[in-house]
Design a protein around this motif. Structure first.
Motif, PDB file in Angstrom:
ATOM      1  N   TYR A  14      41.888  57.464  35.460  1.00 43.24           N
ATOM      2  CA  TYR A  14      41.587  58.693  36.384  1.00 43.24           C
ATOM      3  C   TYR A  14      42.728  59.337  36.154  1.00 43.24           C
ATOM      4  O   TYR A  14      42.382  60.796  36.342  1.00 43.24           O
ATOM      5  CB  TYR A  14      41.124  58.264  37.881  1.00 43.24           C
ATOM      6  N   THR A  15      44.016  58.949  36.629  1.00 48.02           N
ATOM      7  CA  THR A  15      45.207  59.854  36.623  1.00 48.02           C
ATOM      8  C   THR A  15      45.273  60.511  34.978  1.00 48.02           C
ATOM      9  O   THR A  15      45.774  61.701  35.060  1.00 48.02           O
ATOM     10  CB  THR A  15      46.435  59.129  37.078  1.00 48.02           C
ATOM     11  N   THR A  16      45.273  59.998  34.240  1.00 50.91           N
ATOM     12  CA  THR A  16      45.180  60.489  32.693  1.00 50.91           C
ATOM     13  C   THR A  16      44.272  61.876  32.595  1.00 50.91           C
ATOM     14  O   THR A  16      44.577  62.601  31.981  1.00 50.91           O
ATOM     15  CB  THR A  16      45.053  59.585  31.903  1.00 50.91           C
ATOM     16  N   LEU A  17      42.940  61.101  32.876  1.00 52.07           N
ATOM     17  CA  LEU A  17      42.059  62.451  32.643  1.00 52.07           C
ATOM     18  C   LEU A  17      42.245  63.519  33.556  1.00 52.07           C
ATOM     19  O   LEU A  17      42.052  64.959  33.206  1.00 52.07           O
ATOM     20  CB  LEU A  17      40.704  61.734  32.869  1.00 52.07           C
ATOM     21  N   ALA A  18      42.746  63.320  34.847  1.00 51.73           N
ATOM     22  CA  ALA A  18      43.013  64.301  35.711  1.00 51.73           C
ATOM     23  C   ALA A  18      44.139  65.289  35.110  1.00 51.73           C
ATOM     24  O   ALA A  18      44.137  66.478  35.379  1.00 51.73           O
ATOM     25  CB  ALA A  18      43.510  63.818  37.149  1.00 51.73           C
ATOM     26  N   ALA A  19      45.104  64.549  34.534  1.00 55.74           N
ATOM     27  CA  ALA A  19      46.180  65.399  33.934  1.00 55.74           C
ATOM     28  C   ALA A  19      45.799  66.340  32.836  1.00 55.74           C
ATOM     29  O   ALA A  19      46.237  67.359  32.637  1.00 55.74           O
ATOM     30  CB  ALA A  19      47.246  64.284  33.566  1.00 55.74           C
ATOM     31  N   GLN A  20      45.064  65.650  31.991  1.00 54.39           N
ATOM     32  CA  GLN A  20      44.517  66.278  30.842  1.00 54.39           C
ATOM     33  C   GLN A  20      43.418  67.595  31.369  1.00 54.39           C
ATOM     34  O   GLN A  20      43.598  68.818  30.649  1.00 54.39           O
ATOM     35  CB  GLN A  20      43.559  65.569  29.990  1.00 54.39           C
ATOM     36  N   ASP A  21      42.759  67.483  32.478  1.00 52.95           N
ATOM     37  CA  ASP A  21      42.252  68.701  32.981  1.00 52.95           C
ATOM     38  C   ASP A  21      43.042  69.740  33.669  1.00 52.95           C
ATOM     39  O   ASP A  21      42.843  71.022  33.339  1.00 52.95           O
ATOM     40  CB  ASP A  21      41.053  68.118  34.188  1.00 52.95           C
ATOM     41  N   LEU A  22      44.169  69.349  34.082  1.00 57.01           N
ATOM     42  CA  LEU A  22      45.339  70.333  34.860  1.00 57.01           C
ATOM     43  C   LEU A  22      45.883  71.082  33.337  1.00 57.01           C
ATOM     44  O   LEU A  22      46.042  72.236  33.519  1.00 57.01           O
ATOM     45  CB  LEU A  22      46.292  69.539  35.609  1.00 57.01           C
ATOM     46  N   TYR A  23      46.154  70.318  32.489  1.00 60.02           N
ATOM     47  CA  TYR A  23      46.921  70.894  31.057  1.00 60.02           C
ATOM     48  C   TYR A  23      45.765  71.905  30.449  1.00 60.02           C
ATOM     49  O   TYR A  23      46.348  73.081  30.245  1.00 60.02           O
ATOM     50  CB  TYR A  23      47.121  69.797  30.348  1.00 60.02           C
ATOM     51  N   GLN A  24      44.850  71.591  30.405  1.00 58.62           N
ATOM     52  CA  GLN A  24      43.643  72.350  29.855  1.00 58.62           C
ATOM     53  C   GLN A  24      43.537  73.609  30.518  1.00 58.62           C
ATOM     54  O   GLN A  24      43.043  74.671  30.166  1.00 58.62           O
ATOM     55  CB  GLN A  24      42.283  71.630  29.829  1.00 58.62           C
TER      56      GLN A  24
END
Length: 259
Positions: free
Chosen positions: A182-192
């Motif tokens: 979940y933290t990896t996916l959340a970081a990817q969303d923030l980057y996007q």
């Protein structure tokens, strides 16, 4: 007056421990649709006890799996339920009464109550945790967020009173098994979205989040469990922004190497 017909959509992947209780709680709907990401356990066999509308597709992400299920639904009303959630009798009756009545909204939010570390959580930023889960098929779909996805509704929404039950983690081991994903996916969303991480966010945001959850959202009402929740939730914020920083660094390094 007969109620409008409902299609329930559930996405699954290796949910043998949860799926039977989930489907038992929604067996009253007119149609159950399962979108399974090729489970390797007995999930599909258990689902066949409740429906023959089981579609197996490769994992596309939480939102895309759910939207695929909505597309397959035959009825106008969609009830989206996760495998680790349960529709209570009170919520079932409230949904039915809403659909029997006049002047319906286009979507309805439910308060979601989570069971964690041996108790039902009543604050800590985890409750009421409203989720839009009942909607007219042509009025909404799930957004493209990689994690903690939600419905984008084109119309009016209202709130129901009865709880949607949520049993996501049997213990802290199970919590941290999902934590990394979940933290990896959340970081990817923030980057996007163009969000930047820096030392101030890494240091300050987790502290702010803890006090917001423990004090302003009354995590202290959940006792020591509430304290644990607020600590691990603030750590979640730290790890998410640390992974965002790492993502920025790696991509920037790659860009420099390409020059």
């Amino acid at each position: 007056m007969p109620k409008d017909r409902i299609s329930a959509v559930v996405i699954t992947k290796n949910e043998k421990e949860n799926i039977k209780n989930c489907l038992e709680s929604i067996k009253w709907v007119d149609e159950i649709i399962i979108i399974d990401a090729f489970s390797s356990d007995s999930t599909v066999e258990l689902c066949r006890q409740y429906t023959d509308k089981i579609y197996q597709i490769k994992w596309l992400g939480y939102s895309k799996q759910k939207n695929f299920g909505i597309e397959k639904a035959q009825n106008n009303w969609i009830l989206s339920v996760d495998a680790d959630e349960r529709i209570t009798d009170d919520l079932k009756n409230e949904i039915i009464n809403v659909l029997i009545g006049e002047n319906k909204a286009d979507g309805y939010c439910f308060p979601r109550r989570t069971f964690f570390l041996g108790r039902w959580i009543k604050a800590s930023g985890w409750y009421p945790d409203y989720q839009l889960r009942l909607l007219q098929k042509d009025k909404g779909k799930f957004n493209e967020k990689r994690v903690h996805e939600g419905v984008v509704l084109d119309g009016k929404k209202e709130y129901l009173c009865s709880d949607l039950l949520h049993l996501p983690y049997a213990n802290l081991v199970k919590y941290f098994e999902k934590f990394n994903e979940y933290t990896t996916l959340a970081a990817q969303d923030l980057y996007q979205k163009g969000v930047q991480s820096n030392i101030f966010k890494l240091f300050l945001l987790p502290i702010v989040f803890f006090f917001k959850s423990y004090v302003f959202k009354k995590g202290f009402l959940d006792g020591f469990t509430g304290f644990v929740i607020c600590i691990i939730s603030s750590f979640n914020v730290f790890v998410k922004y640390a992974k965002l920083w790492e993502l920025q660094k790696n991509i920037d390094s790659g860009a420099k190497l390409d020059r």
